[in-house]
Enzyme design. Sequence first.
Site, PDB file in Angstrom:
ATOM      1  N   LYS A  13       1.054  -1.333   0.422  1.00 29.78           N
ATOM      2  CA  LYS A  13      -0.267  -0.342  -0.010  1.00 29.78           C
ATOM      3  C   LYS A  13       1.130   1.251   0.227  1.00 29.78           C
ATOM      4  O   LYS A  13       0.461   2.051  -0.770  1.00 29.78           O
ATOM      5  CB  LYS A  13      -1.136   0.371   1.362  1.00 29.78           C
ATOM      6  CG  LYS A  13      -0.183  -0.486   2.701  1.00 29.78           C
ATOM      7  CD  LYS A  13      -1.608  -0.204   3.838  1.00 29.78           C
ATOM      8  CE  LYS A  13      -1.402  -1.023   4.828  1.00 29.78           C
ATOM      9  NZ  LYS A  13      -0.150   0.217   5.916  1.00 29.78           N
ATOM     10  N   ARG A  87      -7.910   0.888  10.235  1.00 29.25           N
ATOM     11  CA  ARG A  87      -7.428  -0.995  10.758  1.00 29.25           C
ATOM     12  C   ARG A  87      -8.375  -1.391  12.093  1.00 29.25           C
ATOM     13  O   ARG A  87      -8.144  -2.634  11.945  1.00 29.25           O
ATOM     14  CB  ARG A  87      -5.641  -0.346  12.266  1.00 29.25           C
ATOM     15  CG  ARG A  87      -4.701  -0.314  11.511  1.00 29.25           C
ATOM     16  CD  ARG A  87      -3.994  -0.712   9.297  1.00 29.25           C
ATOM     17  NE  ARG A  87      -2.965  -1.459  10.140  1.00 29.25           N
ATOM     18  CZ  ARG A  87      -1.844  -0.403   9.889  1.00 29.25           C
ATOM     19  NH1 ARG A  87      -2.316   0.642   8.834  1.00 29.25           N
ATOM     20  NH2 ARG A  87      -0.663  -0.815   9.767  1.00 29.25           N
ATOM     21  N   ARG A 126      12.353  -5.361   3.448  1.00 26.72           N
ATOM     22  CA  ARG A 126      12.138  -3.791   2.835  1.00 26.72           C
ATOM     23  C   ARG A 126      13.286  -2.945   3.459  1.00 26.72           C
ATOM     24  O   ARG A 126      13.828  -3.150   4.790  1.00 26.72           O
ATOM     25  CB  ARG A 126      10.797  -3.786   3.198  1.00 26.72           C
ATOM     26  CG  ARG A 126      10.771  -1.780   3.474  1.00 26.72           C
ATOM     27  CD  ARG A 126       9.084  -1.475   3.490  1.00 26.72           C
ATOM     28  NE  ARG A 126       8.580  -2.200   4.887  1.00 26.72           N
ATOM     29  CZ  ARG A 126       6.851  -2.626   4.351  1.00 26.72           C
ATOM     30  NH1 ARG A 126       6.373  -1.530   4.378  1.00 26.72           N
ATOM     31  NH2 ARG A 126       6.219  -3.421   5.776  1.00 26.72           N
ATOM     32  N   ARG A 161      13.118  -1.346   8.537  1.00 29.03           N
ATOM     33  CA  ARG A 161      12.430  -0.862   9.636  1.00 29.03           C
ATOM     34  C   ARG A 161      11.865  -1.350  10.730  1.00 29.03           C
ATOM     35  O   ARG A 161      12.747  -2.496  10.871  1.00 29.03           O
ATOM     36  CB  ARG A 161      10.550  -1.171   9.184  1.00 29.03           C
ATOM     37  CG  ARG A 161      10.615   0.483   8.495  1.00 29.03           C
ATOM     38  CD  ARG A 161       8.714   0.121   8.013  1.00 29.03           C
ATOM     39  NE  ARG A 161       7.479  -0.120   8.576  1.00 29.03           N
ATOM     40  CZ  ARG A 161       6.617  -0.403   8.046  1.00 29.03           C
ATOM     41  NH1 ARG A 161       6.242   0.395   7.265  1.00 29.03           N
ATOM     42  NH2 ARG A 161       5.793  -0.649   9.131  1.00 29.03           N
ATOM     43  N   ARG A 172       1.740  -8.389  13.331  1.00 23.63           N
ATOM     44  CA  ARG A 172       1.002  -7.941  12.830  1.00 23.63           C
ATOM     45  C   ARG A 172      -0.109  -8.657  12.026  1.00 23.63           C
ATOM     46  O   ARG A 172      -0.965  -7.676  11.470  1.00 23.63           O
ATOM     47  CB  ARG A 172       2.203  -6.627  11.883  1.00 23.63           C
ATOM     48  CG  ARG A 172       3.307  -5.617  13.088  1.00 23.63           C
ATOM     49  CD  ARG A 172       3.964  -5.022  11.964  1.00 23.63           C
ATOM     50  NE  ARG A 172       3.964  -4.448  10.638  1.00 23.63           N
ATOM     51  CZ  ARG A 172       4.521  -4.738   9.625  1.00 23.63           C
ATOM     52  NH1 ARG A 172       6.237  -4.994  10.091  1.00 23.63           N
ATOM     53  NH2 ARG A 172       4.748  -3.783   8.622  1.00 23.63           N
TER      54      ARG A 172
HETATM   55  P1  AMP Z   1       2.175   0.974   8.600  1.00 25.03           P
HETATM   56  O1  AMP Z   1       3.377   1.928   8.196  1.00 25.03           O
HETATM   57  O2  AMP Z   1       0.492   1.234   7.994  1.00 25.03           O
HETATM   58  O3  AMP Z   1       2.678  -0.716   8.728  1.00 25.03           O
HETATM   59  O4  AMP Z   1       1.661   1.021   9.784  1.00 25.03           O
HETATM   60  C1  AMP Z   1       3.396   0.574  11.331  1.00 25.03           C
HETATM   61  C2  AMP Z   1       2.407   0.727  12.070  1.00 25.03           C
HETATM   62  O5  AMP Z   1       1.447   1.782  12.361  1.00 25.03           O
HETATM   63  C3  AMP Z   1       1.277  -0.620  12.438  1.00 25.03           C
HETATM   64  O6  AMP Z   1       1.777  -1.834  12.935  1.00 25.03           O
HETATM   65  C4  AMP Z   1       0.720  -0.169  13.586  1.00 25.03           C
HETATM   66  O7  AMP Z   1       0.916  -0.364  15.198  1.00 25.03           O
HETATM   67  C5  AMP Z   1       0.670   1.471  13.843  1.00 25.03           C
HETATM   68  N1  AMP Z   1      -0.530   1.987  12.951  1.00 25.03           N
HETATM   69  C6  AMP Z   1      -0.511   2.664  11.720  1.00 25.03           C
HETATM   70  N2  AMP Z   1      -2.177   3.068  11.018  1.00 25.03           N
HETATM   71  C7  AMP Z   1      -3.440   2.814  12.690  1.00 25.03           C
HETATM   72  C8  AMP Z   1      -4.364   2.752  12.683  1.00 25.03           C
HETATM   73  N3  AMP Z   1      -5.228   3.132  11.257  1.00 25.03           N
HETATM   74  N4  AMP Z   1      -4.720   2.220  14.168  1.00 25.03           N
HETATM   75  C9  AMP Z   1      -3.948   1.830  15.053  1.00 25.03           C
HETATM   76  N5  AMP Z   1      -2.072   1.802  14.385  1.00 25.03           N
HETATM   77  C10 AMP Z   1      -1.904   2.063  13.242  1.00 25.03           C
END
Ligand code: AMP
Length: 218
Positions: A13, A87, A126, A161, A172
């Site tokens: 994404k 989420r 990544r 990361r 996750r």
């Molecule tokens: P991402 O970069 O989208 O993979 O997000 C990395 C991490 O940020 C996730 O594993 C969550 O811990 C946190 N996170 C991102 N977006 C949300 C959300 N909408 N609600 C809760 N936690 C989030």
Amino acid sequence: MNIIFVAPPAAGKGTISSLLASNYDYKHISTGDLIRNEIKTGSKLGTELQEVINKGELVSDELITEMLKKELTKKENQKFILDGYPRNVEQAKVLTTLFTKLKINDYIVLYLEVEKEIAQKRALGRIVCQNCGSTYNKYFSECQPQKEGICDKCQGILISRTDDNEKTFNKRFDTYLKVTQPVLDYYKKLDKLKIIDSNQTAFTALESIKRILGVEND
Ligand code: AMP
């Protein structure tokens, strides 16, 4: 048309959002990036967020919704891509209310479908630019930087990361299955959902998305 991505971790994404944002003038709102930016400031909140992310858990709905609201109200008339929100079903409901308030009704929800093994390989390979956030991948030849460990765009240092290790990825992914996947049903009922095969490259997925947006000839 505004776009919301719902997808398992490392489904592509972020990469697809960046491609869309640069080619079609979308504002890319990534809640993961908002969190990582807060972490970078070294604040107390950032330290707390880092702990949550490293465990593969979700940040509290209240906090992330506040961060999102600020970004959405800043965007003025630009079309946007939501990458990482909602989420869970609660966040989806909050978003519907927020859209009503902001008079936003032209949006589509894209579900990036990907097999767990492929997503895992993407996550573990990544590497991200510390400076500009551009993403590369050690395991896919078409996603490698020209010079190992260095960003092609800004010469920044590429790092992994902290949540892209096997243990956190598995957590996750489980969190996704338990709390994020039900969001798909929510949008299916609203007749907003489209499914995109994201098992191939980001460019293949992008072609399908362009067809849905009616911009396939651009
Ligand atoms: P991402 O970069 O989208 O993979 O997000 C990395 C991490 O940020 C996730 O594993 C969550 O811990 C946190 N996170 C991102 N977006 C949300 C959300 N909408 N609600 C809760 N936690 C989030």
